[in-house]
Design a protein around this motif. Structure first.
Motif, PDB file in Angstrom:
ATOM      1  N   VAL A  67       0.815  -1.203   0.000  1.00  0.00           N
ATOM      2  CA  VAL A  67       0.000   0.000   0.000  1.00  0.00           C
ATOM      3  C   VAL A  67       0.853   1.260   0.000  1.00  0.00           C
ATOM      4  O   VAL A  67       0.377   2.344  -0.343  1.00  0.00           O
ATOM      5  N   SER A  68       2.119   1.131   0.363  1.00  0.00           N
ATOM      6  CA  SER A  68       2.968   2.318   0.464  1.00  0.00           C
ATOM      7  C   SER A  68       4.041   2.409  -0.608  1.00  0.00           C
ATOM      8  O   SER A  68       4.414   3.515  -1.017  1.00  0.00           O
ATOM      9  N   GLU A  69       4.552   1.274  -1.082  1.00  0.00           N
ATOM     10  CA  GLU A  69       5.702   1.311  -1.985  1.00  0.00           C
ATOM     11  C   GLU A  69       5.307   0.972  -3.418  1.00  0.00           C
ATOM     12  O   GLU A  69       4.652  -0.042  -3.668  1.00  0.00           O
ATOM     13  N   MET A  79      10.067   6.660 -11.387  1.00  0.00           N
ATOM     14  CA  MET A  79       9.918   7.332 -10.104  1.00  0.00           C
ATOM     15  C   MET A  79       9.410   6.347  -9.064  1.00  0.00           C
ATOM     16  O   MET A  79       8.611   5.454  -9.370  1.00  0.00           O
ATOM     17  N   HIS A  80       9.867   6.539  -7.824  1.00  0.00           N
ATOM     18  CA  HIS A  80       9.648   5.595  -6.735  1.00  0.00           C
ATOM     19  C   HIS A  80       8.981   6.316  -5.568  1.00  0.00           C
ATOM     20  O   HIS A  80       9.340   7.448  -5.253  1.00  0.00           O
ATOM     21  N   THR A  81       8.001   5.672  -4.950  1.00  0.00           N
ATOM     22  CA  THR A  81       7.369   6.222  -3.747  1.00  0.00           C
ATOM     23  C   THR A  81       7.393   5.185  -2.645  1.00  0.00           C
ATOM     24  O   THR A  81       7.270   3.979  -2.902  1.00  0.00           O
ATOM     25  N   THR A  82       7.558   5.643  -1.420  1.00  0.00           N
ATOM     26  CA  THR A  82       7.490   4.754  -0.254  1.00  0.00           C
ATOM     27  C   THR A  82       6.397   5.186   0.709  1.00  0.00           C
ATOM     28  O   THR A  82       6.306   4.665   1.818  1.00  0.00           O
ATOM     29  N   ASN A  83       5.568   6.143   0.278  1.00  0.00           N
ATOM     30  CA  ASN A  83       4.490   6.636   1.153  1.00  0.00           C
ATOM     31  C   ASN A  83       3.161   6.739   0.411  1.00  0.00           C
ATOM     32  O   ASN A  83       2.386   7.657   0.635  1.00  0.00           O
ATOM     33  N   GLY A  84       2.910   5.767  -0.463  1.00  0.00           N
ATOM     34  CA  GLY A  84       1.621   5.705  -1.135  1.00  0.00           C
ATOM     35  C   GLY A  84       1.367   6.828  -2.110  1.00  0.00           C
ATOM     36  O   GLY A  84       0.216   7.226  -2.306  1.00  0.00           O
ATOM     37  N   LYS A 101       2.412   9.991  -1.958  1.00  0.00           N
ATOM     38  CA  LYS A 101       2.424  11.361  -1.448  1.00  0.00           C
ATOM     39  C   LYS A 101       3.629  12.126  -1.997  1.00  0.00           C
ATOM     40  O   LYS A 101       3.543  13.325  -2.295  1.00  0.00           O
ATOM     41  N   THR A 102       4.755  11.429  -2.110  1.00  0.00           N
ATOM     42  CA  THR A 102       5.942  12.005  -2.745  1.00  0.00           C
ATOM     43  C   THR A 102       6.561  10.955  -3.659  1.00  0.00           C
ATOM     44  O   THR A 102       6.473   9.744  -3.394  1.00  0.00           O
ATOM     45  N   TRP A 103       7.194  11.427  -4.724  1.00  0.00           N
ATOM     46  CA  TRP A 103       7.866  10.565  -5.685  1.00  0.00           C
ATOM     47  C   TRP A 103       9.316  11.021  -5.825  1.00  0.00           C
ATOM     48  O   TRP A 103       9.598  12.223  -5.827  1.00  0.00           O
ATOM     49  N   VAL A 104      10.216  10.058  -5.957  1.00  0.00           N
ATOM     50  CA  VAL A 104      11.630  10.358  -6.115  1.00  0.00           C
ATOM     51  C   VAL A 104      12.104   9.809  -7.459  1.00  0.00           C
ATOM     52  O   VAL A 104      11.916   8.619  -7.753  1.00  0.00           O
ATOM     53  N   LEU A 105      12.695  10.687  -8.265  1.00  0.00           N
ATOM     54  CA  LEU A 105      13.229  10.278  -9.565  1.00  0.00           C
ATOM     55  C   LEU A 105      14.460   9.408  -9.368  1.00  0.00           C
ATOM     56  O   LEU A 105      15.338   9.720  -8.572  1.00  0.00           O
ATOM     57  N   SER A 106      14.516   8.280 -10.086  1.00  0.00           N
ATOM     58  CA  SER A 106      15.692   7.422 -10.076  1.00  0.00           C
ATOM     59  C   SER A 106      16.590   7.850 -11.238  1.00  0.00           C
ATOM     60  O   SER A 106      16.286   7.555 -12.398  1.00  0.00           O
ATOM     61  N   PRO A 107      17.677   8.588 -10.970  1.00  0.00           N
ATOM     62  CA  PRO A 107      18.431   9.254 -12.044  1.00  0.00           C
ATOM     63  C   PRO A 107      18.968   8.322 -13.118  1.00  0.00           C
ATOM     64  O   PRO A 107      18.964   8.669 -14.304  1.00  0.00           O
ATOM     65  N   ASP A 108      19.452   7.133 -12.724  1.00  0.00           N
ATOM     66  CA  ASP A 108      20.052   6.232 -13.705  1.00  0.00           C
ATOM     67  C   ASP A 108      19.074   5.807 -14.786  1.00  0.00           C
ATOM     68  O   ASP A 108      19.486   5.391 -15.877  1.00  0.00           O
ATOM     69  N   THR A 109      17.782   5.862 -14.508  1.00  0.00           N
ATOM     70  CA  THR A 109      16.800   5.365 -15.472  1.00  0.00           C
ATOM     71  C   THR A 109      16.606   6.315 -16.648  1.00  0.00           C
ATOM     72  O   THR A 109      15.973   5.949 -17.633  1.00  0.00           O
ATOM     73  N   THR A 110      17.134   7.518 -16.574  1.00  0.00           N
ATOM     74  CA  THR A 110      16.939   8.468 -17.675  1.00  0.00           C
ATOM     75  C   THR A 110      17.890   8.220 -18.835  1.00  0.00           C
ATOM     76  O   THR A 110      17.781   8.875 -19.865  1.00  0.00           O
ATOM     77  N   VAL A 111      18.829   7.290 -18.691  1.00  0.00           N
ATOM     78  CA  VAL A 111      19.757   7.003 -19.794  1.00  0.00           C
ATOM     79  C   VAL A 111      19.100   6.130 -20.852  1.00  0.00           C
ATOM     80  O   VAL A 111      19.605   6.021 -21.971  1.00  0.00           O
ATOM     81  N   ALA A 113      10.620  -5.582  -2.843  1.00  0.00           N
ATOM     82  CA  ALA A 113      11.318  -4.648  -1.950  1.00  0.00           C
ATOM     83  C   ALA A 113      12.132  -3.686  -2.808  1.00  0.00           C
ATOM     84  O   ALA A 113      11.588  -3.062  -3.713  1.00  0.00           O
ATOM     85  N   SER A 114      13.448  -3.585  -2.569  1.00  0.00           N
ATOM     86  CA  SER A 114      14.275  -2.638  -3.319  1.00  0.00           C
ATOM     87  C   SER A 114      14.950  -3.259  -4.528  1.00  0.00           C
ATOM     88  O   SER A 114      15.743  -2.599  -5.207  1.00  0.00           O
ATOM     89  N   THR A 115      14.653  -4.519  -4.786  1.00  0.00           N
ATOM     90  CA  THR A 115      15.228  -5.214  -5.940  1.00  0.00           C
ATOM     91  C   THR A 115      14.226  -5.185  -7.088  1.00  0.00           C
ATOM     92  O   THR A 115      13.073  -5.570  -6.911  1.00  0.00           O
ATOM     93  N   CYS A 116      14.676  -4.721  -8.252  1.00  0.00           N
ATOM     94  CA  CYS A 116      13.751  -4.539  -9.379  1.00  0.00           C
ATOM     95  C   CYS A 116      14.373  -4.976 -10.698  1.00  0.00           C
ATOM     96  O   CYS A 116      15.594  -4.891 -10.893  1.00  0.00           O
ATOM     97  N   LEU A 117      13.504  -5.408 -11.584  1.00  0.00           N
ATOM     98  CA  LEU A 117      13.800  -5.571 -13.002  1.00  0.00           C
ATOM     99  C   LEU A 117      13.050  -4.482 -13.758  1.00  0.00           C
ATOM    100  O   LEU A 117      11.899  -4.183 -13.439  1.00  0.00           O
TER     101      LEU A 117
END
Length: 460
Positions: A244-246, A265-270, A272-282, A293-297
């Motif tokens: 519900v949060s991530e 972009m990643h959120t950990t609070n449902g 409310k805020t989003w954080v850009l993952s810089p490496d993904t813009t390449v 969790a924090s492991t992604c494909l």
């Protein structure tokens, strides 16, 4: 005591197996399913894996919509063409349980169909879909509650459609879309669904209403660009929540301005805020994502190929593998022990698997009357799955056994030594702590006094 220790150790083993899941796959590469195992003349557009061994991919071509599935983690693949879907180029699928799935088909404008199976794909029944509906994505929070969304991809800025059902597809009802250009809907429960498009929206009432959780516009971007900075066109393509949060959404920006750039972009609070993952813009265009969790494909789609990226900290990404086709969908089993990537180019379908491939199995032939309501049981690890588990999972299992032995044998040794030396141990305590012996002798007298008082009071 031993049973408690065993239960606790098995709980630790199960938790460890869950944690290992996707992380144990990152050292491997996706492997292509032979073209001879797949139908011709289609391209896969969506996929889902509702159990530890079962995955579905859906695609569309001139002959209609085709569902291809495996029930043994990729050991064998079987395809079925859905009736009354000819001429439809869009396809979507969601399986809220291993036996119940909803597949959608659309011509991309206003003609769509939704099919339902309750026997794991043996038989599919067409449902009544409201007119003027586009089905490009389906998300189900339970076997009874689903939402379907779609947009005319050829006309950016055109109105989208949203329909929902709360009675297993007996009726589908139009809902008010929160935006144009909606692309994807995902539900993790009947009260938690998310929409992607030029932003992110959440519904807590089965799709009837939507709350805007889009990230703010980036600096210097026009109003309404939702952080994907581009004055011509921008969109989020996939949105995935693991709790519900991530959650994550992925997409592209700056298309039409000298090329495309990916964004995640990643959120950990449902939301409310989003954080850009810089490496993904390449990447050219971030298309699909699957996390534990924090492991992604993540799959980034180019013109004629796709690149698989991985992360273990939700921040730093690295290129894992290039696939020489367009990947349109990425799906993993509930415990993330097996994943598939599906797509294709020029009516040539492609399915890639990540994880152990099972043995050959025959397709189901007899419809089952049972409908699985909960997916919890199917998500638990079985003894067979532990046998074929990755090395990390087996290591955790052996560690669990070692912990049980370390807990049990020292306890037995202590009890035996104490029994054999009871008199000596008692004498030492009496010599060094005589007040303990005195307290022991007084205790029976006090207990007897309390019992006698209680007896007198009760008799009275």
């Amino acid at each position: 005591m031993l049973l408690v220790a065993v239960a606790a150790a098995l709980g630790l083993s199960y938790t460890a197996a869950v944690a290992v899941g996707l992380g144990s796959l990152l050292a491997d590469n996706f492997v292509a399913v032979p073209g001879s195992d797949l139908p011709s003349g289609i391209v896969y557009q969506d996929a889902t894996c509702p159990s530890s061994t079962e995955c579905f991919a859906v695609g569309a071509g001139s002959a209609g919509t085709v569902v291809t599935s495996t029930v043994d983690t990729g050991g064998a693949w079987h395809s079925k063409t859905l009736s009354r879907s000819a001429g439809m180029s869009g396809a979507a699928i969601s399986c809220p349980s291993p036996s119940t799935c909803y597949a959608g088909a659309s011509n991309g404008t206003n003609k769509s169909a939704i099919f339902k199976t309750t026997d794991g794909g043996v038989a599919w029944v067409a449902q009544q879909v409201p007119p003027n509906t586009i089905v490009g994505s389906i998300g189900c929070g339970s076997v009874a509650m689903c939402v379907a969304v779609g947009s005319n991809a050829a006309l950016p800025g055109s109105p989208s459609t949203v329909i929902s059902t709360s009675n297993g597809g007996a009726t589908w009802t139009h809902q008010t879309p929160p935006s144009n250009d909606l692309t994807t809907v995902r539900c993790i429960s009947p009260s938690d669904c998310w929409l992607a498009g030029p932003g992110a929206w959440q519904s807590t009432d089965g799709g009837s209403s939507w709350t805007d959780h889009s990230p703010p516009s980036a600096s210097g971007c026009p109003s309404g660009s939702f952080g994907l900075c581009n004055s011509v066109w921008s969109t989020t393509i996939d949105i995935e929540f693991t709790s519900v949060s991530e959650g994550w959404f992925v997409g592209e920006s700056t298309c039409g301005q000298g090329g495309c750039a990916g964004v995640a972009m990643h959120t950990t609070n449902g939301g409310k805020t989003w954080v850009l993952s810089p490496d993904t813009t390449v990447a050219e265009a971030d298309w699909q994502i699957a996390c534990q969790a924090s492991t992604c494909l993540m799959v980034s789609q180019g013109t004629a190929s796709s690149t698989v990226f991985t992360t273990t900290d939700a921040y730093r990404w690295q290129s894992q593998q290039q696939l020489d086709t367009a990947i349109n969908a990425l799906a993993c089993t509930p415990l993330r022990s097996f994943c598939i990537a599906v797509g294709g180019l020029t009516n040539t379908p492609a399915i890639f698997t990540l994880g152990a491939t099972g043995g050959t199995a025959s397709p189901p032939s007899t419809p089952s009357s049972a409908t699985v309501i909960s997916t919890f049981g199917s998500s638990l690890a079985t003894p067979g799955s532990l046998v074929s588990a990755p090395l990390g999972t087996l290591a955790n299992a052996f560690l669990t056994v070692a912990l049980i032995l370390l807990i049990t044998f020292p306890a037995q040794l202590f009890n035996r030594v104490y029994d054999e030396n009871h008199a000596r141990i008692k004498g030492w305590w009496e010599e060094h702590f005589p007040w303990i012996l005195k307290a022991q002798r007084e205790l029976p007298d006090r207990k007897s006094t309390r019992l006698n008082s209680s007896h007198i009071t009760t008799s009275y």
